[in-house]
Design a protein around this motif. Sequence first.
Motif, PDB file in Angstrom:
ATOM      1  N   ASP A  20      -4.521  -6.563   9.676  1.00 20.07           N
ATOM      2  CA  ASP A  20      -5.266  -6.617   8.281  1.00 20.07           C
ATOM      3  C   ASP A  20      -4.920  -7.829   7.480  1.00 20.07           C
ATOM      4  O   ASP A  20      -5.448  -8.378   6.812  1.00 20.07           O
TER       5      ASP A  20
ATOM      6  N   THR B  32       0.939  -1.215  -0.135  1.00 20.20           N
ATOM      7  CA  THR B  32       0.083   0.047  -0.071  1.00 20.20           C
ATOM      8  C   THR B  32       0.853   1.102  -0.119  1.00 20.20           C
ATOM      9  O   THR B  32       1.989   1.131  -0.140  1.00 20.20           O
TER      10      THR B  32
ATOM     11  N   GLN C  41       4.585  -2.919   7.200  1.00 19.79           N
ATOM     12  CA  GLN C  41       3.684  -4.156   7.132  1.00 19.79           C
ATOM     13  C   GLN C  41       3.265  -4.733   8.457  1.00 19.79           C
ATOM     14  O   GLN C  41       2.236  -5.080   8.897  1.00 19.79           O
TER      15      GLN C  41
ATOM     16  N   ARG D 109       0.413  -2.979   9.591  1.00 15.72           N
ATOM     17  CA  ARG D 109      -0.726  -3.467   8.904  1.00 15.72           C
ATOM     18  C   ARG D 109      -1.206  -4.928   9.293  1.00 15.72           C
ATOM     19  O   ARG D 109      -1.950  -5.517   8.455  1.00 15.72           O
TER      20      ARG D 109
END
Length: 373
Positions: free
Chosen positions: A253, A17, A247, A250
């Motif tokens: 997720d 992302t 990462q 996140r």
Amino acid sequence: MKDILSKKIPINKPSITDLEISYVNDAIRNGWGEKCYEYIHKFEKAFSGYLGSKHALATASCTGAIHLALMALGIKSGDEVIIPEITWIASVEPVLYIGAKPVFVDVLKDTWCIDPQKIRESITSKTKAIIVVHVYGNICDMDEIMKIAKEYNLIVIEDAAEGLGSVYKGNKLGSIGHAGVFSFHGTKTLSTGEGGMLVTNDAAIYERAKILNDHGRNPKDGKTFWMKEYGYKYKISNLQAAMGLAQTERIKDLVEKKRQIYSWYADILKGIQCKMNPEHTDTLNSYWLPTVVFDKVLNFDREAFFTFMKANNVDSRPFFYPLSSLPMFKSVESNKVAYDIYERGINLPSYHDMSEDTVKEVCQFIMHFLRGV
Ligand SMILES: *Cc1c(COP(=O)(O)O)cnc(C)c1O
């Protein structure tokens, strides 16, 4: 059904992302000179915080982290190290690097993780350590393993390369043994391209591993470039750590997506005679790789399956061969479960951005194959 998909479905790939891009961008622009370790330290801190381990040491690979862990825990040439039959070869290679002897132990039928009873039966006066592997996200029976380790005064290293995000009785995998190791290879749940982590709650193990990972340099020796012993170098770069930090921020997720993908597969494949990754009470499975072991009655032909999937542009993988069946080892066919199931086992694509429709497509190919093409 489309005969040939326009794009290949990969087995895995990282989820990228703007966050990863912005941190790596910052690292490449600014992360030099006195800032050259900044992302490494942030990554280690965020990772140990997430995991619930006191210390974390980032490395260039999980293989390197296992090597450091074995040395930091005092495993030496001639020692015996118990290891499951079913795992990636990297779990055992560092045992060979230090001249210790791997002792291959069978796995359980349901989790495909090491069988604690078989650990007991394999202990000798030379046994010093057990490397347990949370294969495909599945969870080892850690209470029983830690109990055996305590009884026989053995070291436990958790190879959690495939178990990041899985939980056993409230504890994240990797945080339960004397040391835990992770991989951030491009196919893993959290990726830095290549990379790894060693975690431990023991400050002495951490300090020792850190010195071994820096050519044997010990800041306490006080003199620059003066070493008492030689070491190794398995350090991660600041650039990779920048991606790792993003990462890690996140991670919930990333794990959630793996669970979602697995549940789509499990739902569609539930009518097929097979076993998939289990999730027992008191555990949470992060399902790194959705795995299917077909029942014997299906007479599953694995090689024909891979040829078929490849022709349809779907990447899939074989369940691990029993390690002891590889040419450099002496085969231990008495490890019946491992030798019995591997030829009926496959791993399926599960990259984070995979859609439900793509999972359906993969399942259609599987069904198509099983019906006989
Ligand atoms: C991927 C993996 C490793 C090795 O990781 P690298 O980072 O490639 O060294 C070790 N053990 C297991 C179980 C793995 O799946």
